[in-house]
Design a protein around this motif. Structure first.
Motif, PDB file in Angstrom:
ATOM      1  N   LEU A  23       0.842  -1.201   0.000  1.00 29.22           N
ATOM      2  CA  LEU A  23       0.000   0.000   0.000  1.00 29.22           C
ATOM      3  C   LEU A  23       0.878   1.252   0.000  1.00 29.22           C
ATOM      4  O   LEU A  23       1.741   1.423   0.871  1.00 29.22           O
ATOM      5  CB  LEU A  23      -0.899   0.007   1.246  1.00 29.22           C
ATOM      6  N   TYR A 130     -16.077  -3.632   2.742  1.00 31.19           N
ATOM      7  CA  TYR A 130     -14.949  -3.189   3.565  1.00 31.19           C
ATOM      8  C   TYR A 130     -15.356  -3.259   5.038  1.00 31.19           C
ATOM      9  O   TYR A 130     -16.360  -2.677   5.446  1.00 31.19           O
ATOM     10  CB  TYR A 130     -14.589  -1.757   3.150  1.00 31.19           C
ATOM     11  N   GLY A 178      -6.978  -1.188  10.232  1.00 23.25           N
ATOM     12  CA  GLY A 178      -6.593   0.227  10.115  1.00 23.25           C
ATOM     13  C   GLY A 178      -5.086   0.368  10.015  1.00 23.25           C
ATOM     14  O   GLY A 178      -4.332  -0.424  10.599  1.00 23.25           O
ATOM     15  N   SER A 179      -4.665   1.383   9.288  1.00 21.99           N
ATOM     16  CA  SER A 179      -3.235   1.546   9.064  1.00 21.99           C
ATOM     17  C   SER A 179      -2.510   1.795  10.386  1.00 21.99           C
ATOM     18  O   SER A 179      -2.917   2.639  11.178  1.00 21.99           O
ATOM     19  CB  SER A 179      -2.993   2.702   8.102  1.00 21.99           C
ATOM     20  N   ALA A 181      -2.347  -0.251  12.869  1.00 20.79           N
ATOM     21  CA  ALA A 181      -3.085  -0.818  14.015  1.00 20.79           C
ATOM     22  C   ALA A 181      -2.117  -1.429  15.025  1.00 20.79           C
ATOM     23  O   ALA A 181      -1.110  -2.033  14.638  1.00 20.79           O
ATOM     24  CB  ALA A 181      -4.060  -1.881  13.518  1.00 20.79           C
ATOM     25  N   GLY A 204      -5.581  -6.617   6.082  1.00 20.66           N
ATOM     26  CA  GLY A 204      -4.555  -5.593   6.268  1.00 20.66           C
ATOM     27  C   GLY A 204      -4.687  -4.914   7.616  1.00 20.66           C
ATOM     28  O   GLY A 204      -5.633  -5.153   8.372  1.00 20.66           O
ATOM     29  N   VAL A 225      -2.313  -6.981   2.593  1.00 22.20           N
ATOM     30  CA  VAL A 225      -1.949  -5.600   2.267  1.00 22.20           C
ATOM     31  C   VAL A 225      -1.063  -5.050   3.384  1.00 22.20           C
ATOM     32  O   VAL A 225      -1.422  -5.121   4.559  1.00 22.20           O
ATOM     33  CB  VAL A 225      -3.210  -4.708   2.141  1.00 22.20           C
ATOM     34  N   ILE A 226       0.084  -4.508   2.999  1.00 26.28           N
ATOM     35  CA  ILE A 226       0.993  -3.937   4.002  1.00 26.28           C
ATOM     36  C   ILE A 226       1.447  -2.543   3.556  1.00 26.28           C
ATOM     37  O   ILE A 226       1.905  -2.363   2.415  1.00 26.28           O
ATOM     38  CB  ILE A 226       2.217  -4.853   4.251  1.00 26.28           C
ATOM     39  N   ASN A 228       2.223   0.552   6.335  1.00 22.23           N
ATOM     40  CA  ASN A 228       3.034   1.188   7.372  1.00 22.23           C
ATOM     41  C   ASN A 228       4.426   0.586   7.592  1.00 22.23           C
ATOM     42  O   ASN A 228       5.421   1.296   7.619  1.00 22.23           O
ATOM     43  CB  ASN A 228       2.260   1.058   8.685  1.00 22.23           C
TER      44      ASN A 228
HETATM   45  C1  1GP Z   1      -4.550  -0.012   5.915  1.00 19.70           C
HETATM   46  O1  1GP Z   1      -4.819  -2.333   5.470  1.00 19.70           O
HETATM   47  C2  1GP Z   1      -4.005  -1.239   5.272  1.00 19.70           C
HETATM   48  O2  1GP Z   1      -5.785   0.350   5.457  1.00 19.70           O
HETATM   49  C3  1GP Z   1      -2.568  -1.495   5.637  1.00 19.70           C
HETATM   50  O3  1GP Z   1      -2.300  -1.268   6.990  1.00 19.70           O
HETATM   51  O4  1GP Z   1      -0.465   0.409   6.932  1.00 19.70           O
HETATM   52  O5  1GP Z   1      -0.864  -0.950   8.987  1.00 19.70           O
HETATM   53  O6  1GP Z   1       0.081  -2.004   6.946  1.00 19.70           O
HETATM   54  P1  1GP Z   1      -0.793  -0.951   7.480  1.00 19.70           P
END
Ligand code: 1GP
Length: 252
Positions: A23, A130, A178-179, A181, A204, A225-226, A228
């Motif tokens: 991401l 979602y 959540g990003s 998390a 994710g 999905v990664i 952060n």
């Molecule tokens: C966030 O799922 C995504 O909406 C990815 O999360 O940024 O924590 O990897 P991270």
């Protein structure tokens, strides 16, 4: 409108082959950073690049996606936090409906407003249920969506929500803690949800190490999905990709 990307997700799922998406937050990348990320992603055979975020404050989406496309052939999928985050330069769009929340705007309202523009874009549209799962701290997505996340230990709520999304015709279910998390989604919730749906399951939020990514895939995630963790250390792309792609397929 083609459905090339969705078909490839379905084919991968049928084989039990797991996919990896990096991401990219358009606010946080310079041209040099994009060049670095796309080179690493190509080398590590990343399957998809997701572009977007719950809150994007700059107006660089077109530029960022064009730079990615200039550098590599990895499909670019938009992951928009709002209808303004759409660009025709991408390949596909996750058309997200926040089915874990009860905010009508994010379930259908914003879709109605943006529908003509989205249709005109000729992007591949992938309707996505979602689901935001409590990740142990308020994240941007939980604040902006003004909707309560599903409690992390309520597997039944997650299962019923995912089933409802699938029966409403959604082509993907995306469970997101959540990003950034603090607590990523548990394997037990992933396993329960994966058992009750047939569409591909995207996971994710807060995944920081390759072991967790691997365990999530074993539990039933089809696409990880990664964001952060890779923003902090881009070299993780290689290890994450190797872990996700090492999950045994049905034929191996
Ligand atoms: C966030 O799922 C995504 O909406 C990815 O999360 O940024 O924590 O990897 P991270």
């Amino acid at each position: 409108m083609t459905n090339r990307i969705y078909q490839s997700l379905l084919q991968q799922k049928a084989k039990g082959q797991k996919s990896f998406a990096v991401l990219i937050d358009p606010d946080k990348v310079t041209v040099d950073k994009i060049d670095e990320l796309t080179a690493l992603a190509t080398e590590a055979r990343v399957d998809y690049l997701l572009v977007g975020g719950s809150l994007v404050v700059t107006n660089r989406l077109d530029e960022v996606v064009q730079q990615i496309k200039k550098n590599c052939d990895i499909p670019v999928i938009l992951f928009p936090g709002s209808p303004s985050q759409i660009t025709p330069y991408a390949d596909a769009l996750l058309y997200l409906s926040l089915i874990s929340g009860r905010n009508a705007e994010l379930l259908i309202g914003q879709h109605v407003i943006s529908a003509p523009f989205v249709k005109q874009s000729r992007l591949e549209i992938i309707s996505t249920g979602y689901m935001v799962i409590d990740g142990g701290a308020p994240t941007t997505v939980s604040y902006i969506s003004n909707a309560a996340p599903i409690p992390a230990d309520k597997n039944e709520i997650a299962m019923c929500t995912a089933m409802a999304g699938e029966m409403l015709g959604m082509k993907l279910v995306y469970m997101d803690a959540g990003s950034g998390a603090k607590r990523p989604i548990t394997e037990s919730m992933i396993e329960k949800v994966a058992e009750v749906i047939e569409v591909p399951l995207v996971i994710g939020g807060g995944i920081c190490d390759p072991e967790k990514a691997y365990r999530n895939c074993k539990a039933g995630a089809d696409l990880i999905v990664i964001g952060n963790a890779i923003e902090k250390d881009a070299s993780l792309i290689k290890e994450m990709s190797a872990a996700i792609h090492s999950v045994p397929t049905r034929i191996s």
